[in-house]
Design a protein around this motif. Structure first.
Motif, PDB file in Angstrom:
ATOM      1  N   ALA A 128       0.431   2.574   6.202  1.00 40.70           N
ATOM      2  CA  ALA A 128      -0.020   3.927   6.319  1.00 40.70           C
ATOM      3  C   ALA A 128       0.010   4.834   5.556  1.00 40.70           C
ATOM      4  O   ALA A 128      -1.527   5.689   5.653  1.00 40.70           O
ATOM      5  CB  ALA A 128       1.209   4.221   7.010  1.00 40.70           C
ATOM      6  N   VAL A 129       0.479   4.661   4.609  1.00 41.84           N
ATOM      7  CA  VAL A 129       0.292   5.058   2.995  1.00 41.84           C
ATOM      8  C   VAL A 129      -1.606   5.191   2.512  1.00 41.84           C
ATOM      9  O   VAL A 129      -2.082   6.516   2.137  1.00 41.84           O
ATOM     10  CB  VAL A 129       0.546   5.939   1.738  1.00 41.84           C
ATOM     11  CG1 VAL A 129       1.088   6.528   0.394  1.00 41.84           C
ATOM     12  CG2 VAL A 129       2.796   6.266   2.645  1.00 41.84           C
ATOM     13  N   ALA A 130      -1.735   4.368   2.337  1.00 44.03           N
ATOM     14  CA  ALA A 130      -3.388   3.699   1.730  1.00 44.03           C
ATOM     15  C   ALA A 130      -4.112   3.936   3.062  1.00 44.03           C
ATOM     16  O   ALA A 130      -5.447   4.633   2.721  1.00 44.03           O
ATOM     17  CB  ALA A 130      -3.542   2.439   2.099  1.00 44.03           C
ATOM     18  N   ASN A 131      -4.267   4.494   4.515  1.00 40.26           N
ATOM     19  CA  ASN A 131      -4.661   4.915   5.645  1.00 40.26           C
ATOM     20  C   ASN A 131      -4.848   6.331   5.297  1.00 40.26           C
ATOM     21  O   ASN A 131      -5.279   7.108   6.356  1.00 40.26           O
ATOM     22  CB  ASN A 131      -4.732   4.253   6.670  1.00 40.26           C
ATOM     23  CG  ASN A 131      -5.443   2.804   6.067  1.00 40.26           C
ATOM     24  OD1 ASN A 131      -6.344   2.821   6.923  1.00 40.26           O
ATOM     25  ND2 ASN A 131      -4.319   1.904   6.221  1.00 40.26           N
ATOM     26  N   GLY A 132      -3.721   7.236   4.150  1.00 39.12           N
ATOM     27  CA  GLY A 132      -3.819   9.095   4.033  1.00 39.12           C
ATOM     28  C   GLY A 132      -2.519   9.172   5.304  1.00 39.12           C
ATOM     29  O   GLY A 132      -3.072  10.320   5.717  1.00 39.12           O
ATOM     30  N   LYS A 133      -1.737   8.045   6.030  1.00 42.50           N
ATOM     31  CA  LYS A 133      -0.953   8.930   6.509  1.00 42.50           C
ATOM     32  C   LYS A 133       0.383   9.065   6.101  1.00 42.50           C
ATOM     33  O   LYS A 133       0.847   7.898   4.448  1.00 42.50           O
ATOM     34  CB  LYS A 133      -0.477   7.808   8.060  1.00 42.50           C
ATOM     35  CG  LYS A 133      -1.710   7.927   8.649  1.00 42.50           C
ATOM     36  CD  LYS A 133      -1.562   6.819   9.733  1.00 42.50           C
ATOM     37  CE  LYS A 133      -3.049   5.971  10.321  1.00 42.50           C
ATOM     38  NZ  LYS A 133      -2.636   5.291  11.512  1.00 42.50           N
ATOM     39  N   SER A 134       1.926   9.832   6.164  1.00 42.26           N
ATOM     40  CA  SER A 134       3.130   9.227   5.943  1.00 42.26           C
ATOM     41  C   SER A 134       4.139   8.458   6.678  1.00 42.26           C
ATOM     42  O   SER A 134       3.494   7.710   7.857  1.00 42.26           O
ATOM     43  CB  SER A 134       4.075  10.398   6.429  1.00 42.26           C
ATOM     44  OG  SER A 134       3.094  11.635   5.265  1.00 42.26           O
ATOM     45  N   TYR A 135       4.793   7.749   5.776  1.00 36.89           N
ATOM     46  CA  TYR A 135       5.743   7.033   6.040  1.00 36.89           C
ATOM     47  C   TYR A 135       7.075   6.867   5.877  1.00 36.89           C
ATOM     48  O   TYR A 135       7.882   6.695   5.259  1.00 36.89           O
ATOM     49  CB  TYR A 135       4.927   5.109   6.021  1.00 36.89           C
ATOM     50  CG  TYR A 135       5.842   4.411   6.600  1.00 36.89           C
ATOM     51  CD1 TYR A 135       5.552   3.380   7.616  1.00 36.89           C
ATOM     52  CD2 TYR A 135       7.357   3.697   6.787  1.00 36.89           C
ATOM     53  CE1 TYR A 135       5.619   2.649   8.510  1.00 36.89           C
ATOM     54  CE2 TYR A 135       7.956   2.989   7.038  1.00 36.89           C
ATOM     55  CZ  TYR A 135       7.483   2.431   8.518  1.00 36.89           C
ATOM     56  OH  TYR A 135       8.499   1.140   8.840  1.00 36.89           O
ATOM     57  N   ILE A 136       8.193   7.005   7.194  1.00 40.66           N
ATOM     58  CA  ILE A 136       9.695   7.525   6.608  1.00 40.66           C
ATOM     59  C   ILE A 136       9.751   6.489   7.939  1.00 40.66           C
ATOM     60  O   ILE A 136      10.229   5.917   8.575  1.00 40.66           O
ATOM     61  CB  ILE A 136       9.837   8.719   7.263  1.00 40.66           C
ATOM     62  CG1 ILE A 136       9.577  10.130   6.226  1.00 40.66           C
ATOM     63  CG2 ILE A 136      11.389   8.698   6.699  1.00 40.66           C
ATOM     64  CD1 ILE A 136       9.193   9.871   5.010  1.00 40.66           C
ATOM     65  N   GLN A 137      11.027   5.522   7.105  1.00 45.61           N
ATOM     66  CA  GLN A 137      11.955   4.193   7.843  1.00 45.61           C
ATOM     67  C   GLN A 137      12.700   4.783   8.547  1.00 45.61           C
ATOM     68  O   GLN A 137      13.564   5.554   8.212  1.00 45.61           O
ATOM     69  CB  GLN A 137      12.933   3.322   6.583  1.00 45.61           C
ATOM     70  CG  GLN A 137      13.217   2.124   7.460  1.00 45.61           C
ATOM     71  CD  GLN A 137      14.358   1.707   6.295  1.00 45.61           C
ATOM     72  OE1 GLN A 137      14.136   1.521   4.697  1.00 45.61           O
ATOM     73  NE2 GLN A 137      15.261   0.919   6.754  1.00 45.61           N
ATOM     74  N   ALA A 138      12.228   4.005   9.689  1.00 43.70           N
ATOM     75  CA  ALA A 138      12.812   4.536  11.565  1.00 43.70           C
ATOM     76  C   ALA A 138      14.335   4.957  10.913  1.00 43.70           C
ATOM     77  O   ALA A 138      15.053   6.050  11.675  1.00 43.70           O
ATOM     78  CB  ALA A 138      12.164   3.912  12.496  1.00 43.70           C
ATOM     79  N   GLU A 139      14.870   3.953  10.669  1.00 44.64           N
ATOM     80  CA  GLU A 139      16.415   3.831  10.515  1.00 44.64           C
ATOM     81  C   GLU A 139      16.683   5.477   9.490  1.00 44.64           C
ATOM     82  O   GLU A 139      18.023   5.970   9.706  1.00 44.64           O
ATOM     83  CB  GLU A 139      16.862   2.759   9.467  1.00 44.64           C
ATOM     84  CG  GLU A 139      16.892   1.719  11.021  1.00 44.64           C
ATOM     85  CD  GLU A 139      15.573   1.002  10.615  1.00 44.64           C
ATOM     86  OE1 GLU A 139      15.452   0.074  10.866  1.00 44.64           O
ATOM     87  OE2 GLU A 139      14.847   1.575  10.154  1.00 44.64           O
ATOM     88  N   LEU A 140      16.013   5.994   8.496  1.00 37.50           N
ATOM     89  CA  LEU A 140      16.380   6.793   8.265  1.00 37.50           C
ATOM     90  C   LEU A 140      15.764   8.099   8.725  1.00 37.50           C
ATOM     91  O   LEU A 140      15.995   9.541   8.291  1.00 37.50           O
ATOM     92  CB  LEU A 140      15.680   6.862   6.200  1.00 37.50           C
ATOM     93  CG  LEU A 140      15.922   5.505   5.570  1.00 37.50           C
ATOM     94  CD1 LEU A 140      15.288   5.761   4.498  1.00 37.50           C
ATOM     95  CD2 LEU A 140      17.189   4.938   5.400  1.00 37.50           C
ATOM     96  N   VAL A 141      15.160   8.359   9.603  1.00 35.70           N
ATOM     97  CA  VAL A 141      14.897   9.575  10.215  1.00 35.70           C
ATOM     98  C   VAL A 141      15.888  10.523  11.089  1.00 35.70           C
ATOM     99  O   VAL A 141      16.012  11.721  10.252  1.00 35.70           O
ATOM    100  CB  VAL A 141      13.937   9.254  10.777  1.00 35.70           C
ATOM    101  CG1 VAL A 141      13.974  11.232  11.772  1.00 35.70           C
ATOM    102  CG2 VAL A 141      12.403   8.687  11.028  1.00 35.70           C
TER     103      VAL A 141
END
Length: 253
Positions: free
Chosen positions: A170-183
């Motif tokens: 996700a980050v390599a493609n310019g996006k953000s990523y937060i692990q679902a369980e941590l949201v």
């Protein structure tokens, strides 16, 4: 898309395991590793120097192009390939950083969670970072991904390796990523932070485990009594009883 990984973790066994898994199950390569603060600084300084060299070379090319004849403009320069290679090796990278990194990097004394500072420095150089830590409470996620620190992703060390790979993609493609369980925890802390006034936020940002209320007051140009009043209000909003609990809750410890 970034293919290179900068891996910063002061646990050698875990770092080696992550590197092996990434290179076995994905096209990414771990090109830089750091297990100490000094090694992190060396990587950061190297990237900064490369970027400076690239910018200098680009400026020189622009000046030469502006003053050269048309035939001269199409002649390749000897260092163009090297410059491109250097650019790709440092800029086309993603950093995975353990926020629990420990180091003595300031005159204030021994610091924990130096991963936040590593992320800040790499982000300032244009390197997107993924915070990777066993400290995965909402406060840590919020602080790591805030504008102050700048991480583009957050994954718990308790997560499966495939989750880390999803974050990298996700980050390599310019996006953000937060692990679902941590949201859920992240949103809870953000809700608390939104209730703070501007002055309360200034006090919260100045607060550390090691400084006193008097030192916070001096840094902000207010009285110690005012600091105590703000802290009382913020502790109540956060549902905690003291500074230690507050820092833990807000991911500042």
């Amino acid at each position: 898309m970034a293919q290179n990984i900068i891996l910063c973790d002061d646990h050698a066994l875990l770092r080696n395991g992550i590197k092996s898994w990434i290179e076995t199950h994905s096209p990414y390569k771990v090109t830089h590793e750091a297990g100490t603060w000094a090694e992190c600084e060396k990587i950061i300084d190297s990237i900064a120097a490369t970027i400076t060299s690239i910018n200098t070379s680009a400026a020189e090319c622009s000046r030469e192009t502006a003053t050269s004849t048309p035939s001269a403009r199409i002649k390749p320069r000897g260092n163009e390939a090297l410059t491109l290679e250097a650019q790709n090796s440092c800029i086309a990278s993603i950093a995975i950083v353990d926020i629990s990194f420990k180091a003595e990097y300031t005159t204030a004394g021994y610091e924990e969670n130096c991963g936040f500072e590593i992320i800040r420095r790499l982000t300032a150089l244009g390197i997107p970072c993924i915070a990777y830590s066993s400290h995965d409470s909402g406060g840590f996620v919020e602080h790591a991904t805030s504008a102050v620190v700048g991480a583009k992703g957050f994954v718990s060390k308790n997560a499966d390796e495939t989750i880390l790979l999803a974050a990298i993609n996700a980050v390599a493609n310019g996006k953000s990523y937060i692990q679902a369980e941590l949201v859920t925890g992240l949103l809870e802390v953000r809700d608390i932070a939104q209730t703070f006034t501007k002055k309360e936020k200034r006090v919260a940002e100045a607060l550390t485990l090691y400084n006193t209320n008097a030192e916070v007051a001096a840094a902000l140009g207010i009285t110690e009594k005012t600091v105590v009043n703000y802290l009382t209000i913020m502790y109540d909003k956060a549902g905690v009883k003291n500074k230690l609990e507050f820092l833990q809750k807000m991911g500042r410890l």
